[in-house]
Enzyme design. Structure first.
Site, PDB file in Angstrom:
ATOM      1  CG  ASP A 197      -2.291   0.581   0.909  1.00  0.00           C
ATOM      2  OD1 ASP A 197      -2.348   1.819   0.800  1.00  0.00           O
ATOM      3  OD2 ASP A 197      -3.279  -0.155   0.791  1.00  0.00           O
ATOM      4  CG  HIS A 238      -5.722   2.871   1.489  1.00  0.00           C
ATOM      5  ND1 HIS A 238      -5.323   1.734   0.828  1.00  0.00           N
ATOM      6  CD2 HIS A 238      -7.065   2.904   1.374  1.00  0.00           C
ATOM      7  CE1 HIS A 238      -6.376   1.107   0.327  1.00  0.00           C
ATOM      8  NE2 HIS A 238      -7.451   1.803   0.643  1.00  0.00           N
ATOM      9  CB  SER A 414      -9.867  -0.344   0.942  1.00  0.00           C
ATOM     10  OG  SER A 414      -9.290   0.098  -0.247  1.00  0.00           O
TER      11      SER A 414
END
Length: 660
Positions: A197, A238, A414
């Site tokens: 990520d 994220h 996600s």
């Protein structure tokens, strides 16, 4: 231990050569980067590569997938984004006597899933650590009882996906059933999940003790410290959020708790750059494969409903190498978020989520519905959770956030993929000998329908020919951690996997909105040969066609056991009329455990376009490839019919198939 994934690895070579010849992206112009793939003659080694880089003005980055003659170079004098190839620099490399091949790397987009940035200057997360000493009134309002066995972390009461008692408008019992797995003694100890990520805040109090620094790396900056780059919008939160879902610590009075709270997470920072390259992707997916058990990816090609794209050659090599050689031959587990393109997209047009080497995970809400952003496709294996339909702010996924903060608003597929990675970490602790195929079989056999449903009544639950219940949105259901670790403990090795090229249809045929076509392949599934397949795992439908409006093409495939699965749905935003699909591998898991012998049908039609426009297309080729086993996969499995009804049922079906 050697994972005999392929019969002599023949198919790996075949697929690498044909898999993504016809991809298309949203970019009309080619984008070039300042990265080069360089292959040296013979086994030159690192020192030779460094010398070549120095003499040609390049910077040596490292080997490609641990190779002794393939390397990654960068040139600092070349802009990292340009529209013209640097022919002179490539010629300079090729002129060196030790260089066999040099290729400037193309740049392409890879997008985080489920991220919605806030207004500049406004923090994404407002739950600071100082707010975690929740007062008794707030704790009672959450309506989750702490029974002495549940975690005491302040946000656990909001982690409805771990323990759903109806908070935030959810359905009680609709969760991952992790407390059952924990009660059996499994918490992920000894297992490492890599979060591929934008980095991980490894200084976070809820993550620093579970952070695996040895297995981490920053592929964006080429150093061992994958800390997220700061932005005012917290755009790079994220990876930290995904990491907390897997292994946030338990009972430490900070944030919530991870699914596998005693497991470790590694940070592979590789998304934080304008454009991705094949080399960066490949090296991330092949990073220390014997130290990393699970790779979790919550990103992919643009979810705009018109992109058809997937991994390039080096990345495919990394994945194939991972499942064949990773984890000392047992195979790495690649978990992929299925996509956030909504009903107007199809994750079978995403070559990562639709790969048979990855486990594609969709999401459900806390009340059992599909989220508005969820994509559907026949390659999805199972589901976890993203966020609720409730208007409450904390109906999202509660997890760690940047700079020692927490959040309750993480969402999208996600959020779903790391939850699945956490469940798989529990299963790997229960049985470290599980292969990548074992994990897929366990997912199929232990996932539950529970209360999952399609509110629009488009996709119903069905049974395939082997008696397994599936859904086009949710795959085989929501993961059940308790059932998975229970079955994992007594799981026996599977028979060897083979591939069979069942047949091809090669002829030009016209089709249109009022002119559907049906193609047929009658196969013996390679009976009597070394590639005989009697029990299916994955089925690939390689198709070449063009259409006046690609997004209106719809395709269904029907198996000999009469299971019909939609391998391509309508995508109204895909207005392509030039590229079409070139040997694109549409994949289905819906015929799992079926007998493939007999007549397969492929139906191709054009859905009505905008204003009922009448579109036309030209079909050119269909190749059917079957993947599975010659011998019955579950004969050796010990089954308790009361605990594992799916396995019990499919074993009975297989017995009946053999007698017939």
């Amino acid at each position: 231990m050697v994972n005999r994934t392929w019969n002599r690895n023949v198919l790996s070579t075949v697929i690498l050569g044909i898999l993504f010849l016809g991809f298309s992206t949203t970019w009309s112009k080619e984008v070039l980067t300042n990265h080069w793939y360089v292959e040296l003659d013979g086994d030159g080694g690192v020192e030779s590569a460094k010398l070549v880089a120095k003499r040609t003005g390049f910077t040596y980055v490292g080997p490609v997938l641990g190779s002794s003659n393939e390397f990654h170079f960068v040139h600092s004098a070349v802009p990292n984004i340009r529209t013209k190839r640097s022919i002179g620099h490539t010629r300079l490399l090729k002129a060196h006597p030790k260089v066999k091949r040099a290729v400037q790397q193309t740049g392409y987009l890879r997008v985080k899933r489920g991220f919605k940035p806030k207004i500049t200057g406004v923090p994404v997360s407002e739950i600071k650590l100082k707010l975690q000493s929740l007062d008794e009134d707030k704790a009672r309002a959450v309506n989750v009882k702490i029974d002495g066995k549940s975690p005491t972390d302040p946000l656990f009461k909001k982690e409805w996906y771990l323990k759903n008692v109806g908070q935030s408008g959810g359905i009680p019992g609709l969760d991952l059933n992790v407390e059952d797995a924990w009660a059996q003694g499994f918490t992920g100890k000894g297992i490492t999940t890599a979060i591929m990520d934008d980095g991980i805040d490894y200084l976070h109090e809820d993550l620093r003790h579970s952070y695996n620094a040895k297995a981490s790396y920053d592929f964006s900056s080429n150093d061992p410290y994958p800390y997220p780059r700061y932005t005012d919008t917290w755009f790079n939160s994220h990876g930290t959020r995904c990491a907390g879902e897997v292994s946030a610590a338990r009972d430490n009075n900070i944030c919530g708790v991870g699914v596998a709270y005693n497991s470790q997470v590694a940070g592979l920072r590789m998304l934080d750059q304008p454009f991705m390259t094949d080399l960066i992707e490949a090296n991330a997916m092949g990073h220390v494969p014997n130290d990393i058990d699970i790779y979790s990816a919550s990103w992919g090609p643009t979810d705009d409903g018109k992109t058809v794209d997937g991994p390039r050659n080096m990345t495919m090599r990394a994945i194939v190498k991972g499942v064949n050689e990773g984890r000392h031959g047992r195979g790495n587990i690649y978990v992929w978020a299925s996509g956030d393109g909504g009903a107007d997209d199809d994750c079978n047009c995403d070559g990562y989520a639709a790969s048979m080497w990855t486990i594609s995970i969709n999401s459900a809400t806390n009340d059992g519905q599909t989220a508005g952003y969820d994509e559907s496709c026949s390659s999805t294996l199972a589901s976890t959770f993203s966020n609720g339909k409730s208007t409450l702010r904390d109906a999202g996924v509660a997890t760690t956030d940047l700079y020692n903060n927490c959040t309750t608003t993480h969402s999208g597929t996600s959020a779903a993929a790391p939850e699945a990675a956490g469940v798989f970490a529990l299963a790997l602790e229960a049985n470290p000998n599980l292969t990548w195929r074992d994990m897929q079989h366990l997912t199929v056999l232990t996932s539950k329908r529970n209360s999952l449903f399609d509110p629009y009544l488009k996709h119903h639950w069905k049974y395939n020919g082997a008696g397994l219940e599936f859904n086009h949105l949710f795959g085989y259901g929501v993961l059940d951690a308790g059932a998975m670790v229970d079955l994992a403990q007594k799981w026996k090795p599977l028979p060897e996997r083979f591939h069979c090229t069942a047949g091809s249809v090669k002829k030009e045929m016209k089709f249109g909105t009022e002119q559907p076509i049906e193609l047929k392949i009658d196969t013996d599934a390679c009976v009597g040969t070394e590639n005989e397949v009697n029990y299916l795992e994955h089925v690939q439908v390689f198709v070449t066609l063009k259409a006046s409006y690609r997004g209106n093409v719809v395709m269904f495939v029907t198996s000999p056991m009469n299971t019909t699965t939609m391998v391509l749905s309508q995508r109204p935003n895909d207005d392509d009329h030039k590229n079409g699909f070139t040997r694109w591998p549409f994949m289905t898991t819906h015929t799992w455990a079926e007998n493939p012998r007999g007549l397969w049908k492929l139906q191709i039609s054009m859905a009505p376009g905008k204003n009922n426009a009448m579109d036309t297309g030209s079909f050119f080729e269909w190749t059917l490839i079957l993947h599975g086993t010659k011998d019955a996969p579950y004969d050796k499995q010990v089954v308790d019919g009361n605990k594992h009804t799916k396995l019990y049922k499919v074993k009975r079906v297989h017995e009946a198939m053999r007698k017939a």
